[in-house]
Design a protein around this motif. Structure first.
Motif, PDB file in Angstrom:
ATOM      1  N   UNK A  61       0.802  -1.223   0.000  1.00  0.00           N
ATOM      2  CA  UNK A  61       0.000   0.000   0.000  1.00  0.00           C
ATOM      3  C   UNK A  61       0.835   1.273   0.000  1.00  0.00           C
ATOM      4  N   UNK A  62       0.145   2.367  -0.384  1.00  0.00           N
ATOM      5  CA  UNK A  62       0.816   3.666  -0.535  1.00  0.00           C
ATOM      6  C   UNK A  62       1.242   4.244   0.812  1.00  0.00           C
ATOM      7  N   UNK A  63       0.403   4.058   1.829  1.00  0.00           N
ATOM      8  CA  UNK A  63       0.742   4.636   3.135  1.00  0.00           C
ATOM      9  C   UNK A  63       2.057   4.055   3.659  1.00  0.00           C
ATOM     10  N   UNK A  64       2.167   2.723   3.612  1.00  0.00           N
ATOM     11  CA  UNK A  64       3.391   2.099   4.124  1.00  0.00           C
ATOM     12  C   UNK A  64       4.587   2.412   3.226  1.00  0.00           C
ATOM     13  N   UNK A  65       4.329   2.579   1.926  1.00  0.00           N
ATOM     14  CA  UNK A  65       5.417   2.983   1.025  1.00  0.00           C
ATOM     15  C   UNK A  65       5.970   4.329   1.465  1.00  0.00           C
ATOM     16  N   UNK A  66       5.067   5.249   1.805  1.00  0.00           N
ATOM     17  CA  UNK A  66       5.494   6.586   2.220  1.00  0.00           C
ATOM     18  C   UNK A  66       6.141   6.559   3.605  1.00  0.00           C
ATOM     19  N   UNK A  67       5.592   5.716   4.491  1.00  0.00           N
ATOM     20  CA  UNK A  67       6.202   5.593   5.828  1.00  0.00           C
ATOM     21  C   UNK A  67       7.629   5.073   5.699  1.00  0.00           C
ATOM     22  N   UNK A  68       7.816   4.109   4.827  1.00  0.00           N
ATOM     23  CA  UNK A  68       9.154   3.530   4.615  1.00  0.00           C
ATOM     24  C   UNK A  68      10.103   4.575   4.027  1.00  0.00           C
ATOM     25  N   UNK A  69       9.605   5.362   3.094  1.00  0.00           N
ATOM     26  CA  UNK A  69      10.438   6.413   2.486  1.00  0.00           C
ATOM     27  C   UNK A  69      10.841   7.427   3.546  1.00  0.00           C
ATOM     28  N   UNK A  70       9.885   7.822   4.378  1.00  0.00           N
ATOM     29  CA  UNK A  70      10.199   8.760   5.470  1.00  0.00           C
ATOM     30  C   UNK A  70      11.197   8.136   6.447  1.00  0.00           C
ATOM     31  N   UNK A  71      10.984   6.845   6.734  1.00  0.00           N
ATOM     32  CA  UNK A  71      11.895   6.179   7.682  1.00  0.00           C
ATOM     33  C   UNK A  71      13.313   6.157   7.137  1.00  0.00           C
ATOM     34  N   UNK A  72      13.443   6.000   5.850  1.00  0.00           N
ATOM     35  CA  UNK A  72      14.783   5.980   5.240  1.00  0.00           C
ATOM     36  C   UNK A  72      15.451   7.346   5.398  1.00  0.00           C
ATOM     37  N   UNK A  73      14.641   8.394   5.248  1.00  0.00           N
ATOM     38  CA  UNK A  73      15.196   9.747   5.373  1.00  0.00           C
ATOM     39  C   UNK A  73      15.460  10.094   6.835  1.00  0.00           C
ATOM     40  N   UNK A  74      14.601   9.544   7.711  1.00  0.00           N
ATOM     41  CA  UNK A  74      14.803   9.794   9.136  1.00  0.00           C
ATOM     42  C   UNK A  74      14.592  11.235   9.534  1.00  0.00           C
ATOM     43  N   UNK A  75      13.706  11.916   8.831  1.00  0.00           N
ATOM     44  CA  UNK A  75      13.441  13.318   9.155  1.00  0.00           C
ATOM     45  C   UNK A  75      12.214  13.423  10.061  1.00  0.00           C
ATOM     46  N   UNK A  76      12.237  14.418  10.923  1.00  0.00           N
ATOM     47  CA  UNK A  76      11.072  14.652  11.791  1.00  0.00           C
ATOM     48  C   UNK A  76      10.765  13.426  12.629  1.00  0.00           C
ATOM     49  N   UNK A  77       9.475  13.109  12.737  1.00  0.00           N
ATOM     50  CA  UNK A  77       9.069  11.967  13.588  1.00  0.00           C
ATOM     51  C   UNK A  77       9.674  10.663  13.082  1.00  0.00           C
ATOM     52  N   UNK A  78       9.895  10.611  11.749  1.00  0.00           N
ATOM     53  CA  UNK A  78      10.388   9.355  11.148  1.00  0.00           C
ATOM     54  C   UNK A  78      11.753   8.967  11.697  1.00  0.00           C
ATOM     55  N   UNK A  79      12.463   9.929  12.303  1.00  0.00           N
ATOM     56  CA  UNK A  79      13.769   9.564  12.872  1.00  0.00           C
ATOM     57  C   UNK A  79      13.603   8.624  14.065  1.00  0.00           C
ATOM     58  N   UNK A  80      12.373   8.591  14.583  1.00  0.00           N
ATOM     59  CA  UNK A  80      12.135   7.712  15.736  1.00  0.00           C
ATOM     60  C   UNK A  80      11.373   6.451  15.355  1.00  0.00           C
ATOM     61  N   UNK A  81      11.135   6.250  14.062  1.00  0.00           N
ATOM     62  CA  UNK A  81      10.434   5.035  13.653  1.00  0.00           C
ATOM     63  C   UNK A  81      11.320   3.834  13.990  1.00  0.00           C
TER      64      UNK A  81
END
Ligand SMILES: O=C(O)[C@H](O)[C@@H](O)[C@H](O)[C@H](O)COP(=O)(O)O
Length: 237
Positions: A198-218
């Motif tokens: 799905x698109x949501x998890x694709x975007x979550x994964x992309x954010x997690x790779x960047x580690x920006x903002x909240x995604x740095x704590x994923x």
């Protein structure tokens, strides 16, 4: 190898093709293990995503009687409960050819994961290591296994130098109390897969790779950034 370069992504136009490709790849690794070492260990996640994979994998022709199947994590409920990952594995993976596999559940029947921890650790410690394949999933909050944001044992679970291979986990987003293999235990494998749809998890994964903002704590970032086990991400719409 530098972090993130340790990650290979396989994208598919439909999820049946994704399931077929990953089932074939996992089965190939299990056959190689059986040929070279006489036994194999597969650790899988629960949730809803792996159902199509399990259906396909259960039909793969190999000597499943020499394959140990265990869980990456478990909700602390009996396998009669619809939330149980063991229930899902029994219903969808331990079928067809794979019905002959040796299943090693994490739920022990103790009143809590803390009370069942010694037994669960003993079960996992009794398995051959390294594992031959580990299949992770991911939530929309960037959790994987039971590495939930705010988890009471999250730091210990993600400690690459940690010695405990199975830990309890209670967290705001986890629902029931959980039990989970630790990150070092999950990375002690010949093959590591992350199955997302799905698109949501694709975007979550992309954010997690960047580690920006909240995604740095994923918590999934701990899997993306490690260099112990090459990670293959399988994605479909
Ligand atoms: O016990 C679990 O729920 C899993 O092990 C967990 O880590 C799962 O992989 C993610 O929560 C994704 O779940 P879905 O596949 O249902 O989205």
């Amino acid at each position: 190898m530098s972090p993130l370069l340790n990650v290979t992504t396989h994208s598919f136009t439909d999820c049946q093709a994704q399931a077929a490709a990953l089932a074939e790849r996992i089965a190939g690794g299990l056959r190689e293990a059986l040929d070279q070492r006489g036994s194999a260990v597969l650790a899988v996640s629960g949730g809803s995503t792996p159902k199509a994979l399990f259906d396909r994998l259960s039909r793969e022709p190999l000597d499943w009687s020499r394959v140990h199947i265990t869980l990456v994590d478990e909700r602390w409920v009996p396998d009669t409960d619809e939330r149980s990952n063991a229930r899902l594995v029994k219903a969808r993976l331990l079928q067809n050819a794979a019905a002959a596999a040796q299943f090693v559940p994490l739920y022990t029947g103790a009143e809590s994961p803390e009370a069942g921890l010694a037994e669960a650790n003993a079960r996992i410690d009794a398995l051959p290591r390294p594992f031959d394949a580990v299949v992770l999933g991911m939530g929309d909050d960037g959790h994987t296994a039971s590495f939930f944001p705010g988890g009471d044992h999250l730091a210990e679970a993600l400690d690459l130098d940690g010695q405990t291979r199975v830990l309890p986990m209670r967290a705001p987003g986890a629902g029931e109390p959980r039990i989970t293999l630790s990150l070092p235990a999950l990375l002690e494998t010949r093959a590591l897969y992350l199955l997302v749809t799905g698109a949501t998890k694709r975007d979550v994964l992309a954010d997690a790779r960047l580690g920006l903002g909240a995604a740095q704590h994923y918590p999934v970032r701990s899997v993306l950034s490690q260099t112990r086990a090459p990670l293959s991400v399988y994605w479909c719409p």
